[in-house]
Design an enzyme around this catalytic site. Sequence first.
Site, PDB file in Angstrom:
ATOM      1  N   GLU A 309       0.547  -0.658  -0.180  1.00 32.92           N
ATOM      2  CA  GLU A 309       0.363  -0.413  -0.221  1.00 32.92           C
ATOM      3  C   GLU A 309       0.853   0.921  -0.163  1.00 32.92           C
ATOM      4  OE1 GLU A 309      -3.802   0.498   0.293  1.00 32.92           O
ATOM      5  OE2 GLU A 309      -3.405   1.995  -0.696  1.00 32.92           O
ATOM      6  N   ASP A 313       1.098   4.350  -2.549  1.00 27.90           N
ATOM      7  CA  ASP A 313       0.492   5.838  -2.902  1.00 27.90           C
ATOM      8  C   ASP A 313       1.945   6.379  -2.985  1.00 27.90           C
ATOM      9  OD1 ASP A 313      -1.715   4.093  -2.091  1.00 27.90           O
ATOM     10  OD2 ASP A 313      -1.642   4.781   0.446  1.00 27.90           O
ATOM     11  N   SER A 527      -7.494   1.953  -3.396  1.00 28.38           N
ATOM     12  CA  SER A 527      -6.097   2.213  -2.603  1.00 28.38           C
ATOM     13  C   SER A 527      -5.569   3.036  -3.844  1.00 28.38           C
ATOM     14  CB  SER A 527      -5.155   1.067  -2.283  1.00 28.38           C
ATOM     15  OG  SER A 527      -6.056   0.785  -1.054  1.00 28.38           O
TER      16      SER A 527
END
Length: 610
Positions: A309, A313, A527
């Site tokens: 994640e 990002d 996400s």
Amino acid sequence: MRFTTFTALAIVLASMAVAAPAPSAMRVKESVTMPSGWVRRGPVAAGTEIPLSIALKQRAFADLESEILAVSDPKSPRYGKFLSREQVSSYLTPSAESAAAVRRWLEEHSVKEDLSRRSFAGDWVRATVPVERASAMLGGAEFAEFLNERTGEVVVRALEYSVPESVFDHVDLVGPTTYFGKPLAHRAPSRIAEWLPVGYKPHADETVVHADNRLAVNVAAAVPPPACTTTNQTTLTCIRQLYGTIDYKVQKPNSQFIGISGFLEEYPNDKDFNQFLSTERPDALAANYKYRLTQIDGGGNNQSKPGVEANLDVQTVAAISFNIPSTYYSNGGRPPFNPDQATPTNTNEPYTTEFEYLLSQQTIPSVVSTSYGDDEQTVPRDYAVRVCGEIAGLAARGVSMVFSSGDNGVGSDGNCVSNDGKKTRKFLPAFPASCPYSITVGGTEAYAPEVAVSSKIGGFFAGGGFSEYFARPAYQDNAVKGYLKTLGKKHAGLFNPNGRAYPDIAAQASRYLIVVGGRYVRVGGTSASGPTIASIIALLNDARAAVGRPNLGWINPLLYYGQPEQVLTDITSGSSAGCDTDGFPAAKGWDPVTGFGTPNFKKLLAAATA
Ligand SMILES: *[C@@H]1O[C@H](CO)[C@@H](O)[C@H](O)[C@H]1NC(C)=O
Ligand SMILES: *[C@@H]1O[C@H](CO)[C@@H](O)[C@H](O)[C@H]1NC(C)=O
């Protein structure tokens, strides 16, 4: 009559004879049933320290809400005149009366406030107290160890707690007590734990890798192709071409920065970042472009443990928004919990740590991207309201608070019942996606045409739906009423048609090609679409800064009161399937799958700088 009078008098005299004032009666503040998946494991060891967070009633939250609209609604004369740290704080600070009532309560129990952990506005007060004393303060609350049977996670919680009448109206909640949200593993606060949705079936050309026993990643077959020619992998170059940001040159790189939320010991990896830039943004690599990392409340930075994640990002944000600086917030909050040691367990309350930190700072990001979320019903209502209030406070300061909508459509199959003990069948909205001050991002896949993400390519359905905690804000009235009319009776009773509906906007959410642990991997989820939208907002801020305009801040009034069809590509095909249903269908105009649609940067740019 006489008898009664005498009796009353006698009671008055008796109480006057007691030196100290009578202790205030206790009143139940919250009572919950144990959420499914959890079992009571046993008592808490004597002396175990419990970290209590007390949320004091804020003085004037309703007034703050009108301020947010005043600075975020383009029709308002104060549009873009965002509030300062002190101005926001003045609305959140509790009254002197509330502060005094809570102070007396702590003193009665000889509890010392941990001043270093008080929020800037003083609306959160914290203290760490032995379990016996915590229980006494909270009307005999029965703290126990609870085990999540699926993840093995153990937390100390109580199913009910009370507070004295004298503080009842001055306190919104005492946490973490009844909070069984799944911030640690399970599904939240991120979609990482189930990165690929339940039941995901790999495509023929995919290998699923389980890293860290929690993550599942698609390993890409090959290095990135130059553009969006296939749906096999979504390169960031492809995203930049698709949405039209690829030719944009950042003009005022130091006029803002992007914030990226990091929870659950997710750390971005520097080497992976450079490898990624070498193929996706060689210009950024040549410029020695880096993200910054800020550690909050004991947050770590372990370069031997690249987070999927976290990497997704920082890499997505860098590829789209280079050379606007970005800051990754590594939040603490998950020390190994050893129930036998008398050291403080963590509060396990996500979000507030970071949002309180931001509210306490003078210099804050222009955009914050948060790819984490819980099923709304697992977050106690009072807690959700407070977190949403912090999102509101940051919106008032001009921050675009961007959240992913979730990866299980209207709720994960086989799981869609209320957790109030009644097991009523219903859709499961997500939080903070459901907060009215969140800018919530759904997901798409494919290119011609772009459609709502589905099991076909992305392998999942994007979250969408209606809050059960937050009423529909006025700004959504037209858009949502229109949709509901088209929807008719479909799914009636499974959702709250009067709730805050989401998402607001969407972007590609499937097969992003990023680097993790030195390998190119494909990762999907909202996400991915969240940071994409956050980056595009930052680029628009940049263009506005260049012509002397303020940041966009909370863009929802702009979207819902404006003409989004002129600047976004309306996505009209697909659905938010889930809960063993086909979910909500995408539709012309706003829908609870892709919001108003995906960005058309050229048109957005023209509108934002007109
Ligand atoms: C893309 O996916 C299709 C279908 O899954 C497969 O046939 C094809 O070989 C893949 N192409 C590449 C370059 O991986
Ligand atoms: C960093 O992560 C690695 C891999 O998971 C682990 O072995 C190591 O103990 C971690 N280091 C620290 C200081 O937590």
